[in-house]
Motif scaffolding. Sequence first.
Motif, PDB file in Angstrom:
ATOM      1  N   TYR A  62     -22.018  -0.881  20.882  1.00  0.00           N
ATOM      2  CA  TYR A  62     -20.561  -0.818  20.947  1.00  0.00           C
ATOM      3  C   TYR A  62     -19.988  -2.220  21.078  1.00  0.00           C
ATOM      4  N   CYS A  64     -15.926  -4.141  21.399  1.00  0.00           N
ATOM      5  CA  CYS A  64     -14.506  -3.832  21.586  1.00  0.00           C
ATOM      6  C   CYS A  64     -13.736  -5.117  21.818  1.00  0.00           C
ATOM      7  N   THR A  95     -20.207  -1.335  26.561  1.00  0.00           N
ATOM      8  CA  THR A  95     -20.338  -2.134  25.355  1.00  0.00           C
ATOM      9  C   THR A  95     -21.782  -2.614  25.267  1.00  0.00           C
ATOM     10  N   SER A 104     -22.417   6.237  27.350  1.00  0.00           N
ATOM     11  CA  SER A 104     -21.542   5.234  26.751  1.00  0.00           C
ATOM     12  C   SER A 104     -20.116   5.330  27.294  1.00  0.00           C
ATOM     13  N   ILE A 134     -12.548   0.437  20.279  1.00  0.00           N
ATOM     14  CA  ILE A 134     -13.979   0.342  20.579  1.00  0.00           C
ATOM     15  C   ILE A 134     -14.699   0.811  19.324  1.00  0.00           C
ATOM     16  N   LYS A 136     -18.399   1.483  17.148  1.00  0.00           N
ATOM     17  CA  LYS A 136     -19.779   1.915  17.354  1.00  0.00           C
ATOM     18  C   LYS A 136     -20.618   1.649  16.111  1.00  0.00           C
TER      19      LYS A 136
END
Length: 163
Positions: A62, A64, A95, A104, A134, A136
Amino acid sequence: TRAMSAAPADADARDHVEITGSALSLDAAYEFVRSPRAGAVVTFVGTTRDEFQGKRVDRLEYECYAPMAVKKMRELCGLMRGRWEVENIHIAHRTGTVAVGESSVIIAVSSAHRVASLEATRWCIDELKATVPIWKKEFFEGGEVWKENETQRREIRPPEAVG
């Protein structure tokens, strides 16, 4: 590593929002939201599953933009408070690399009665996935791909009257 921004002066002390590169704690979320005034605590934990569309998933990553993500998460808290009578709200998103079986995202909401917490938590995860910046990346057997949420959009939808 924690990338949580300091709460703005007008932030509600009953809300905890966090972006972190560290493992998430369901116990910490529960401890934050529990209250003598709350007869209900509802939690949502999103975890990395081992399979997606018939392919073995190795891990997720992840990324962001933390300042905007935290701002949007605080907006979600305010909208939940405007729609439901909730006590405390905890929203944390991870993250970096998240292995299969690890969390997550954790959302916890407390309220005097269960319906408010249940509805607010459901609305919150849907809006978080749709509006918080965010991203992925999924690593699976035979490849990797940035995953876009089908419901991704920029604007938060205010909670409607549910049920």
